[in-house]
Design a protein around this motif. Structure first.
Motif, PDB file in Angstrom:
ATOM      1  N   LEU A 209     -30.208 -11.602  17.961  1.00 54.08           N
ATOM      2  CA  LEU A 209     -30.213 -10.431  18.845  1.00 54.08           C
ATOM      3  C   LEU A 209     -31.600 -10.156  19.411  1.00 54.08           C
ATOM      4  O   LEU A 209     -31.831  -9.111  20.007  1.00 54.08           O
ATOM      5  N   GLY A 210     -32.526 -11.086  19.174  1.00 56.11           N
ATOM      6  CA  GLY A 210     -33.841 -10.943  19.797  1.00 56.11           C
ATOM      7  C   GLY A 210     -34.795 -10.052  19.016  1.00 56.11           C
ATOM      8  O   GLY A 210     -34.548  -9.687  17.873  1.00 56.11           O
ATOM      9  N   SER A 211     -35.874  -9.684  19.695  1.00 64.77           N
ATOM     10  CA  SER A 211     -36.999  -9.046  19.010  1.00 64.77           C
ATOM     11  C   SER A 211     -37.275  -7.655  19.552  1.00 64.77           C
ATOM     12  O   SER A 211     -36.788  -7.272  20.615  1.00 64.77           O
ATOM     13  N   ALA A 212     -38.072  -6.918  18.803  1.00 65.55           N
ATOM     14  CA  ALA A 212     -38.558  -5.610  19.244  1.00 65.55           C
ATOM     15  C   ALA A 212     -39.831  -5.302  18.476  1.00 65.55           C
ATOM     16  O   ALA A 212     -40.153  -5.982  17.497  1.00 65.55           O
ATOM     17  N   GLN A 213     -40.536  -4.311  18.943  1.00 66.17           N
ATOM     18  CA  GLN A 213     -41.717  -3.860  18.209  1.00 66.17           C
ATOM     19  C   GLN A 213     -41.642  -2.352  18.047  1.00 66.17           C
ATOM     20  O   GLN A 213     -41.386  -1.622  19.006  1.00 66.17           O
ATOM     21  N   ASP A 214     -41.838  -1.905  16.815  1.00 68.24           N
ATOM     22  CA  ASP A 214     -41.760  -0.490  16.452  1.00 68.24           C
ATOM     23  C   ASP A 214     -43.172   0.097  16.485  1.00 68.24           C
ATOM     24  O   ASP A 214     -44.151  -0.645  16.530  1.00 68.24           O
ATOM     25  N   HIS A 215     -43.285   1.406  16.455  1.00 73.01           N
ATOM     26  CA  HIS A 215     -44.585   2.090  16.331  1.00 73.01           C
ATOM     27  C   HIS A 215     -44.428   3.033  15.155  1.00 73.01           C
ATOM     28  O   HIS A 215     -43.892   4.132  15.311  1.00 73.01           O
ATOM     29  N   LYS A 216     -44.871   2.599  13.967  1.00 76.46           N
ATOM     30  CA  LYS A 216     -44.508   3.331  12.744  1.00 76.46           C
ATOM     31  C   LYS A 216     -45.371   4.563  12.481  1.00 76.46           C
ATOM     32  O   LYS A 216     -44.919   5.515  11.873  1.00 76.46           O
ATOM     33  N   ARG A 217     -46.644   4.535  12.931  1.00 79.84           N
ATOM     34  CA  ARG A 217     -47.517   5.673  12.619  1.00 79.84           C
ATOM     35  C   ARG A 217     -47.241   6.832  13.560  1.00 79.84           C
ATOM     36  O   ARG A 217     -46.824   6.639  14.695  1.00 79.84           O
ATOM     37  N   ILE A 218     -47.557   8.029  13.092  1.00 81.29           N
ATOM     38  CA  ILE A 218     -47.218   9.231  13.859  1.00 81.29           C
ATOM     39  C   ILE A 218     -48.080   9.406  15.115  1.00 81.29           C
ATOM     40  O   ILE A 218     -47.607   9.896  16.135  1.00 81.29           O
ATOM     41  N   PHE A 219     -49.355   8.995  15.058  1.00 85.18           N
ATOM     42  CA  PHE A 219     -50.271   9.295  16.169  1.00 85.18           C
ATOM     43  C   PHE A 219     -50.606   8.065  17.020  1.00 85.18           C
ATOM     44  O   PHE A 219     -50.510   6.928  16.553  1.00 85.18           O
ATOM     45  N   ASP A 220     -51.065   8.336  18.242  1.00 85.10           N
ATOM     46  CA  ASP A 220     -51.504   7.276  19.157  1.00 85.10           C
ATOM     47  C   ASP A 220     -52.515   6.359  18.475  1.00 85.10           C
ATOM     48  O   ASP A 220     -53.290   6.807  17.624  1.00 85.10           O
ATOM     49  N   GLY A 221     -52.506   5.102  18.887  1.00 87.08           N
ATOM     50  CA  GLY A 221     -53.481   4.148  18.353  1.00 87.08           C
ATOM     51  C   GLY A 221     -53.142   3.751  16.921  1.00 87.08           C
ATOM     52  O   GLY A 221     -54.023   3.292  16.192  1.00 87.08           O
ATOM     53  N   ASP A 222     -51.892   3.940  16.499  1.00 83.46           N
ATOM     54  CA  ASP A 222     -51.451   3.598  15.135  1.00 83.46           C
ATOM     55  C   ASP A 222     -52.284   4.305  14.077  1.00 83.46           C
ATOM     56  O   ASP A 222     -52.734   3.698  13.102  1.00 83.46           O
ATOM     57  N   ARG A 223     -52.456   5.620  14.259  1.00 81.04           N
ATOM     58  CA  ARG A 223     -53.173   6.413  13.249  1.00 81.04           C
ATOM     59  C   ARG A 223     -52.226   7.426  12.608  1.00 81.04           C
ATOM     60  O   ARG A 223     -51.178   7.746  13.157  1.00 81.04           O
ATOM     61  N   GLY A 224     -52.652   7.921  11.418  1.00 77.57           N
ATOM     62  CA  GLY A 224     -51.861   8.939  10.732  1.00 77.57           C
ATOM     63  C   GLY A 224     -50.790   8.313   9.869  1.00 77.57           C
ATOM     64  O   GLY A 224     -50.690   7.084   9.770  1.00 77.57           O
ATOM     65  N   PRO A 225     -49.994   9.174   9.204  1.00 79.70           N
ATOM     66  CA  PRO A 225     -49.008   8.671   8.245  1.00 79.70           C
ATOM     67  C   PRO A 225     -47.882   7.851   8.880  1.00 79.70           C
ATOM     68  O   PRO A 225     -47.609   7.979  10.079  1.00 79.70           O
TER      69      PRO A 225
END
Ligand code: AMP
Ligand code: GLY
Length: 425
Positions: A209-225
């Protein structure tokens, strides 16, 4: 075909939305659903964490096929119960779902079948974990993972020995993750970009079914929890044809063959969480269900009937070929409540959804929403996923954010950089 979708988030809204537009599908039911789902399906008030209640719905409503969104019912044996009662279901048995509900199982399984993943040790006691830390054999940062399901919060990345020792005490002595932390997986830190890859498997055959990319951190630039996911895009440009071939040859095939050989064939959505390292793709985690928010950007790209693929999955009749997808990239932005991923205040009035959905190329999927006195209000951490489609990633990003700009609720937070990574590839 009457289909029941189990769950009530934006992932399930995307599944229901896709199914509801297909000719072979006469009715879509959703348990428990949400107000967005209720616009395209019939919501039934059954608790996904009560397998017997779902069985009752399937019997009463003469459901032909059940599709499970979240992992919890699968880890409770929903697919085993349905198989025993002769009901078709897309989702693995409890034993096969161990790929997600036990990280210790998943790691040992990968070791047995030579599937590339971080070097690791499973520790069953605080003493064993402290000894492994003291040996320093994985270096720092060190990754510590609770064995069991911990709602995405069971992973600690420790920068030094003192914080690793603290993490062991917190998980094993104070039982911060409950029983899920009674065993810990310690593993080396992998460097690279994360991406996800999805297949639908029927026990032996599978459809990519192909690929995707998630953004797991709460804040921009992959910062925060870490969160459940603040946005996603599909496909993931870093997952080139060459990388995809390696993912299929070195990971997907050995995993599905290994599960079948061990007597626990995998049937359902397999989510492969990857780190694209300089040595090639390595597995970070498996999930035994579709991703959220990844489903919201993958399914609208699917250019064939999902109901057919799901029916073939449940009956063991999948062809061995890739699914057909539209070329356009999709980008999904999660709109979350103030306080997420910690405690959130619910009941805030939501406005602007219709205007957002009218933006050409945009889709709005509901997660934490409910009706209260004739008004749509917030009812959870992740409230909506707004998806944009475009001829390029930039266009898809623009559509998603233009649509999201119409939506308002008190304390609304979202990342403003979803999809940027796709532009910089
Ligand atoms: P998991 O629940 O196993 O997916 O872990 C949650 C997040 O922790 C992942 O999405 C990664 O960002 C990070 N992570 C987990 N394992 C590793 C690892 N071995 N090396 C680097 N990062 C990791
Ligand atoms: N977005 C990550 C997950 O569904 O687990």
């Amino acid at each position: 075909m009457r289909v029941l979708v189990v769950g009530g988030g934006a992932r399930e809204h995307a599944i229901v939305w896709k199914l509801a537009g297909e000719r072979a599908v006469t009715d879509v039911l959703c348990a428990p659903g949400n107000p967005g789902i209720a616009e395209v399906a019939r919501c039934v008030p059954a608790d996904p964490a009560r397998p017997s209640a779902l069985l009752e719905v399937v019997r009463r409503e003469q459901v032909d096929l059940t599709v499970v969104g979240p992992e919890l019912p699968l880890s409770m044996g929903l697919a085993d119960l349905f198989a025993a009662e002769g009901h078709a279901i897309v989702g693995p048995t409890k034993a096969a779902a161990a790929l997600e509900w036990s990280k210790a199982f998943a790691k040992a399984f990968m070791d047995r079948h030579r599937v590339p993943t971080a070097r690791f040790e499973v520790c069953g006691s605080p003493d064993a974990a402290q000894a492994a830390i003291a040996s320093g054999k994985f270096g720092y940062p060190l990754v510590l993972k609770a064995d069991g399901l911990a709602a995405g919060k069971g992973v600690v990345i420790a920068d030094d020995q003192a914080s690793a020792a603290d993490a062991v005490r917190s998980a094993m002595a104070e039982r911060r993750f409950g029983a899920a932390g009674d065993r810990l997986v310690l593993e080396e830190f992998l460097v690279g970009e994360e991406a996800s890859y999805f297949v639908l498997a029927d026990g032996t055959a599978f459809v990519p079914l192909g690929s995707a990319q998630d953004h797991k951190r709460i804040f921009d630039g992959d910062r925060g929890p870490n969160t459940g996911g603040m946005g996603a895009f599909a496909p993931a440009p870093r997952l080139t044809r060459e990388v995809e071939r390696r993912v299929l040859d070195e990971i997907v095939r050995p995993v599905l063959d290994g599960m079948a050989r061990e007597g626990t064939p995998f049937r359902g959505f397999l989510y492969v969480g990857l780190m694209l390292t300089p040595d090639g793709p390595k597995v970070v985690e498996f999930n035994v269900r579709f991703g959220d928010p990844e489903a919201q950007v993958v399914l609208p790209r699917l250019d064939e009937d999902l109901s057919w693929l799901l029916g073939a999955t449940a009956t063991g009749a999948l062809p061995s070929r890739p699914a057909r997808f539209r070329a356009e990239p999709h980008v999904g932005v999660v709109l979350a409540s103030a306080g997420y991923p910690e405690t959130v205040e619910a009941g805030k009035a939501i406005g602007g959804i219709q205007a957002a959905a009218r933006v050409p190329g945009a889709l709005v999927f509901h997660a934490g929403t409910r009706q209260q006195d004739g008004q749509l209000v917030t009812a959870g951490g992740r409230v909506l996923t707004v998806v944009g489609r475009g001829a390029s990633y930039q266009e898809a990003i623009d559509v998603a954010y233009r649509a999201a700009a119409h939506i308002r609720f008190e304390g609304m937070q979202f990342r403003s950089d979803i999809g940027q990574k796709a532009l910089n590839t």
